[in-house]
Design a protein around this motif. Structure first.
Motif, short mmCIF file in Angstrom:
data_model
loop_
_atom_site.label_atom_id
_atom_site.label_comp_id
_atom_site.label_asym_id
_atom_site.label_seq_id
_atom_site.Cartn_x
_atom_site.Cartn_y
_atom_site.Cartn_z
N PHE A 46 4.52 4.46 17.39
CA PHE A 46 5.01 4.32 16.00
C PHE A 46 3.89 3.82 15.09
O PHE A 46 3.78 4.24 13.94
CB PHE A 46 6.19 3.36 15.97
N LEU A 47 3.05 2.93 15.62
CA LEU A 47 1.98 2.38 14.78
C LEU A 47 0.82 3.34 14.60
O LEU A 47 0.16 3.33 13.56
CB LEU A 47 1.45 1.07 15.38
N ALA B 90 -1.87 -5.50 19.41
CA ALA B 90 -0.57 -6.08 19.10
C ALA B 90 0.45 -5.69 20.15
O ALA B 90 1.23 -6.54 20.62
CB ALA B 90 -0.12 -5.61 17.71
N ALA C 90 4.61 -1.42 9.31
CA ALA C 90 5.11 -1.54 10.67
C ALA C 90 4.21 -2.45 11.50
O ALA C 90 4.67 -3.29 12.26
CB ALA C 90 5.20 -0.16 11.31
N PHE C 91 2.89 -2.28 11.28
CA PHE C 91 1.96 -3.11 12.04
C PHE C 91 2.16 -4.58 11.72
O PHE C 91 2.23 -5.43 12.61
CB PHE C 91 0.53 -2.68 11.74
N ARG D 283 0.72 9.50 12.73
CA ARG D 283 0.79 9.70 11.29
C ARG D 283 1.80 10.79 10.93
O ARG D 283 2.16 10.95 9.78
CB ARG D 283 -0.58 10.09 10.73
N MET E 227 5.38 5.56 -3.80
CA MET E 227 6.10 4.35 -4.24
C MET E 227 5.23 3.12 -4.18
O MET E 227 5.71 2.02 -4.39
CB MET E 227 7.33 4.13 -3.36
N LYS E 228 3.94 3.28 -3.90
CA LYS E 228 3.12 2.08 -3.74
C LYS E 228 2.86 1.41 -5.09
O LYS E 228 3.00 2.02 -6.13
CB LYS E 228 1.81 2.44 -3.06
N TYR E 229 2.42 0.19 -5.02
CA TYR E 229 2.09 -0.67 -6.17
C TYR E 229 3.27 -0.93 -7.07
O TYR E 229 3.72 -0.12 -7.78
CB TYR E 229 0.93 -0.09 -6.99
N ASP F 98 3.01 8.28 -0.23
CA ASP F 98 2.87 6.88 -0.66
C ASP F 98 3.01 6.78 -2.18
O ASP F 98 2.35 6.01 -2.83
CB ASP F 98 1.54 6.30 -0.20
N VAL G 271 5.36 -5.76 13.36
CA VAL G 271 5.30 -5.94 14.82
C VAL G 271 4.47 -7.15 15.17
O VAL G 271 4.90 -8.03 15.94
CB VAL G 271 4.73 -4.67 15.48
N SER G 272 3.28 -7.24 14.56
CA SER G 272 2.44 -8.38 14.94
C SER G 272 3.08 -9.68 14.50
O SER G 272 3.00 -10.69 15.21
CB SER G 272 1.03 -8.22 14.39
N SER H 164 0.82 -1.21 0.00
CA SER H 164 0.00 0.00 0.00
C SER H 164 0.85 1.26 0.00
O SER H 164 0.35 2.33 -0.28
CB SER H 164 -0.89 0.01 1.23
N GLY H 165 2.13 1.13 0.35
CA GLY H 165 2.96 2.32 0.47
C GLY H 165 2.72 3.02 1.79
O GLY H 165 3.27 4.10 2.04
N LYS H 166 1.87 2.44 2.67
CA LYS H 166 1.60 3.09 3.95
C LYS H 166 2.51 2.49 5.02
O LYS H 166 2.43 1.31 5.35
CB LYS H 166 0.13 2.91 4.32
N LEU H 167 3.33 3.36 5.58
CA LEU H 167 4.39 2.93 6.47
C LEU H 167 3.83 2.21 7.69
O LEU H 167 4.33 1.17 8.10
CB LEU H 167 5.17 4.18 6.91
N HIS H 168 2.75 2.76 8.27
CA HIS H 168 2.25 2.18 9.52
C HIS H 168 1.68 0.80 9.30
O HIS H 168 1.72 -0.04 10.17
CB HIS H 168 1.21 3.09 10.15
#
Lengths: 639, 171, 105
Positions: free
Chosen positions: C25-26, B97, A621-622, C29, C103-105, C101, A625-626, A614-618
């Motif tokens: 961190f999670l 988590a 990360a999620f 945003r 760089m996605k896909y 984002d 971590v999980s 997705s290009g979404k960092l979190h």
């Protein structure tokens, strides 16, 4: 025996001028391009003449048969031990004769074109194509094997295509005509290719010398396997003849030739009158021993196709009003003569009269037909129209053209002592001794030929006093001199001792004019001329009345017996609708559908998994971590 | 007794302000809360009599990094801005988590039962630490020291290059 | 060593701080607050090192130097990260990770 290696240069010189003009022509002055092309061809012509003189006379000891000589040969494609394709130069009577014909006509056309094409935007392009054509045609006649011939066969097809479509930028009809010529001949060439494959598969060789050896494998296996009552050799030769019929515009492949007249007139003279269209005749002549000794049935087909085409074309020619189309049908008719002569001929000595006559007629026809076309070109040049109705009474304005055109007309009508008389007479004699019905057809055609040629002649140079916007003027010297040279050739070519030089087995034989055949043939020619004179010398209503009384015949002939329409019907209504459309549907829906389906599935799968990227960092990360937590859980506590 | 009280105080400050740091929507406040956490950590170091470490923690972390962070906050956002947070669903998943991870880790640690070293505590001074830092003998840390100094140099140059305005490319 | 305070107390504080950092961190945003969460994580590791050094190997200085180096690395990391963040801000007019984002896909 003389060394003929230098004959390799005869096709190569035009090839180099083609490269030079094709690559650098647009940077030259037009006249420079014309001179380069012409001088290159002139050099080829000189070499061809010296080769002919040395082969037929100076290098040949009298009384021995003419043999075929491989002057040069290299293996070109070494595919397997059995399948090797050579390129080379074969010197024998017919190839030497063709060299003379091609270089002569081509040189005349080159000189003529300098005047005819003057001021044209594509001048250097025109000359480079002419050189390409000359190269291809010379390579074709010098081919040592049938595959090399096929290569050059296609090359002449391409040059013809390029030259018919020469005016592509101003005439859409030229584009259509060039495509038509290419596709029709290409279609026929498919037959040629099948024939080559069948013949070579059976005999294991492409080489002409081996193939035409009377004791060689081709003729020895003549009896072979049969299909529909004819041997395999016969079938392969019939297929090869299909290719020849396509190039030579024999019925039913003739439809491209009238349309090919869209090209510039010098091109019509060179390609569509004197050289390329006789390639089919040359092909049959080249393989003549195989035809004559191995497959007389195939030769029978050749004779009837030739005979029918000549009659068919002659009838149509009587009704056409475009002068170049009249000449085109006349060409078709004359080539029919040549095919017929080959078809009725036997092998060796006196039996080979038809073979000799065919080549003789090819030679004389090249001269007088090129002359007719170039003369027609001069007329068109003067009045800027192809229609016979726009002309009339031009003899005062174009004296040189008039005289040379008249000579050509007398020649083609078979009036002695012009050359056409001799060659046509030999053909009629050969037909007379072989098949009386074919003889009758040819006899009729001779009369028709005289009639339609003089109809043309009177229509152009006599007839009504047409009013011209610009007073027509005689063509420049550069155009009239080739006319005079060709007229000279037309008059005197008949005195060449062809029966000593070009015979089916290389041995000369005695041949005298058979007055029993000759006198009636001259008479019917004279009758044709007289009828034409009565009808067309003065403007009169009589031609229209006759046309009216023969309403249906005239209309059918004028529309070329609707052969084009039949072709269109067959291709559009039958082949396109019932074969092409379902195949296209299959291609579009089944073949493309499969491919699109695979692609679609890939896309679908990609969409399904692309959410992971997705290009979404979190999100990353999620997951990380999980994942780490789960792995620790598994490896520390569960395992 | 005082030590215990101090420890619990520091622990409480650390945990509370850690929570505040990660949940506040005001970025600048988050930075200040982080400062409190770092200072309290320095307090813990003091309590363990690691004075040099505590000093470094205060100067580099509290003094340097937090100030840098505050600068960049001021450069990139308005004070009135509220930081965007994850959606409720994502927050819950993340909380799940992290709670699972924390529970797992704590369970592991607490079940282990460390046995403290009962040996003498030499109580190293700053001089001892400094000597060991530049010593190339056994138990000397000259090589890591040099490596880190090169890393810092590289980071400094890198930061300058990355943050520099690209004049030619912009046009 | 602190009287009446066992090692596990330090480890508990450090673990909680570590996972709070991960939670931040999670859920954050904003890139700067994410960077702060990372600092929390690093700091929790530092506490671990200190505690282990003090409680288990008081005669040695390994934990000590580990922390020094981690602090140096953290400083370097913060500097580079902030440089990158400023660059991102310049290009995207925002430091929100959801906007970055491309760089996605």
């Amino acid at each position: 025996m003389a060394d003929f290696t230098y004959t390799l240069l005869i096709p190569l010189i035009p090839f180099f001028t083609f490269l030079l003009l094709g690559l650098a022509g647009h940077k030259m002055k037009p006249i420079m391009a014309g001179l380069i092309g012409t001088s290159g061809l002139g050099a080829s012509a000189i070499l061809a003449y010296s080769a002919a003189i040395s082969y037929f006379w100076t290098g040949h000891s009298a009384g021995t048969p003419y043999t075929s000589i491989k002057a040069f040969e290299i293996p070109w494609l070494h595919l397997t031990d059995k399948l090797t394709i050579h390129l080379g130069v074969l010197i024998d009577p017919i190839s030497v004769m063709m060299l003379v014909v091609i270089t002569t006509v081509s040189l005349m056309v080159h000189i003529y074109s300098i005047g005819y094409m003057k001021g044209d935007t594509g001048f250097s392009r025109f000359f480079s194509f002419l050189s390409l054509f000359s190269f291809s045609m010379l390579g074709l006649v010098l081919a040592t094997n049938i595959f090399q011939m096929y290569i050059f066969w296609e090359l002449v097809g391409v040059s013809s295509f390029l030259l018919i479509g020469y005016y592509y930028y101003e005439k859409p009809s030229a584009v259509a005509a060039s495509k038509k010529a290419f596709i029709v001949t290409r279609f026929a060439d498919l037959g040629f290719l099948i024939g080559i494959l069948m013949l070579s598969f059976n005999t294991g060789t492409f080489d002409f010398q081996t193939l035409t050896d009377p004791h060689g494998p081709a003729i020895a296996q003549a009896g072979g396997a049969a299909f529909m009552g004819l041997s395999l050799l016969t079938w392969s030769l019939i297929f090869i003849f299909v290719g020849g019929a396509g190039k030579s515009a024999m019925f039913p492949f003739h439809i491209w030739l009238p349309d090919a007249m869209e090209g510039p007139t010098p091109v019509s003279a060179l390609i569509h009158a004197a050289t390329m269209v006789v390639a089919g005749v040359y092909l049959v002549a080249r393989l003549f021993p195989v035809f004559a000794l191995g497959a007389p049935d195939a030769l029978y087909v050749v004779a009837w196709i030739g005979g029918f085409s000549s009659l068919f074309a002659a009838v149509i020619a009587c009704t056409q009003t475009d002068i170049k189309r009249v000449l085109a049908f006349s060409t078709m008719s004359q080539i029919g003569y040549m095919m017929l002569a080959l078809g009725v001929s036997g092998y060796g000595g006196e039996e080979g009269l038809g073979f000799m006559a065919s080549n003789f007629h090819l030679f004389t026809h090249a001269m007088f037909k090129a002359l007719l076309f170039l003369g027609a070109g001069a007329v068109i040049h003067a009045v800027h129209s192809n229609e016979i109705g726009d002309m009339g009474n031009l003899r005062k304005f174009l004296p040189v053209t008039h005289i040379t055109f008249l000579i050509a007309c007398l020649t083609i009508a078979g009036i002695p002592p012009f050359s056409g008389f001799f060659s046509k007479d030999e053909i009629l004699v050969a037909a007379f001794h072989s098949n009386k019905l074919l003889f009758a057809i040819e006899y009729l055609v001779a009369g028709l030929t005289a009639f339609y040629m003089f109809r043309l002649y009177y229509g152009i140079f006599w007839g009504k006093n047409t009013h011209y916007h610009h007073t027509p003027h005689e063509a420049p010297k550069v155009m009239t001199i080739p006319l005079m040279i060709l007229a000279f050739g037309s008059v005197f070519a008949g005195f060449l001792p062809f029966h000593d030089l070009v015979t089916s087995d290389g041995k000369g034989f005695e041949s005298a004019i058979d007055w029993f055949v000759a006198i009636p043939s001259v008479l019917i020619g004279v009758v044709g001329i007289v009828i034409a004179t009565i009808l067309y010398k003065k403007e009169s209503a009589m031609p229209d009345r006759i046309a009216g009384s023969l309403k249906y015949l005239h209309r059918w002939a004028h529309r070329k017996f609707y052969i084009d329409e039949v072709y269109l019907f067959v291709t559009r209504k039958i082949i396109f609708r019932y074969i092409s459309v379902p195949i296209a549907w299959f291609d579009r829906h089944i073949v493309d559908g499969t491919m699109n389906g695979i692609a679609g599935m890939t896309v679908y799968a990609a969409y399904a998994v692309k959410g992971l990227q997705s290009g979404k960092l979190h999100q990353y990360a999620f997951v990380f971590v999980s994942g780490a937590v789960i792995l620790v859980l598994i490896f520390v506590y569960l395992v | 007794m005082l030590n215990e009280v101090m420890f619990y105080l520091f622990a409480l400050v650390i945990l509370v302000f850690s929570v505040m740091t990660v949940i506040t929507r005001r970025i600048l406040r988050a930075a200040v809360y982080l400062l409190f956490v770092l200072v309290s950590t320095a307090g813990l170091y003091f309590m363990l009599s690691y004075n040099f470490l505590a000093a470094v923690q205060l100067t580099v972390y509290a003094g340097g990094i937090v100030v840098l962070v505050i600068f960049s906050i001021l450069l990139t956002s308005h004070l009135s801005e509220r930081a965007a947070m994850a959606s409720m669903k994502e927050s819950l998943l993340s909380a799940l988590a992290t709670v699972a991870g924390a529970a797992l880790t704590l369970m592991t640690i607490l079940r282990y039962g460390f046995t403290p070293n009962q040996g003498a505590d030499p109580h190293y001074t700053i001089t001892d630490v400094g000597t060991a830092l530049v010593s190339y003998k056994r138990d000397g840390y000259a090589l890591p020291f040099e490596v880190v100094s090169i890393l810092l140099l590289a980071a400094m140059i890198g930061a300058i290059v990355v943050a520099k305005k690209e004049r030619t490319l912009k046009k | 060593m602190i009287q009446n305070i066992p090692l596990s107390y330090f480890l508990t504080i450090s673990t909680l701080m570590f996972f709070l950092g991960i939670y931040g961190f999670l859920t954050r945003r904003n890139l700067i607050t994410m960077l702060m969460s990372v600092e929390l994580i690093l700091n929790s590791v530092n506490i671990n090192f200190v505690a282990f050094n003090k409680y288990l190997y008081p005669q040695q200085l390994q934990g000590h130097f580990f922390i020094l180096i981690i602090i140096a690395v953290a400083a370097a990391e913060a500097a580079v990260a902030i440089a990158i963040i400023i660059n991102i801000y310049r290009n995207f007019k925002s430091i929100d990770v959801e906007n970055v984002d491309e760089m996605k896909y």
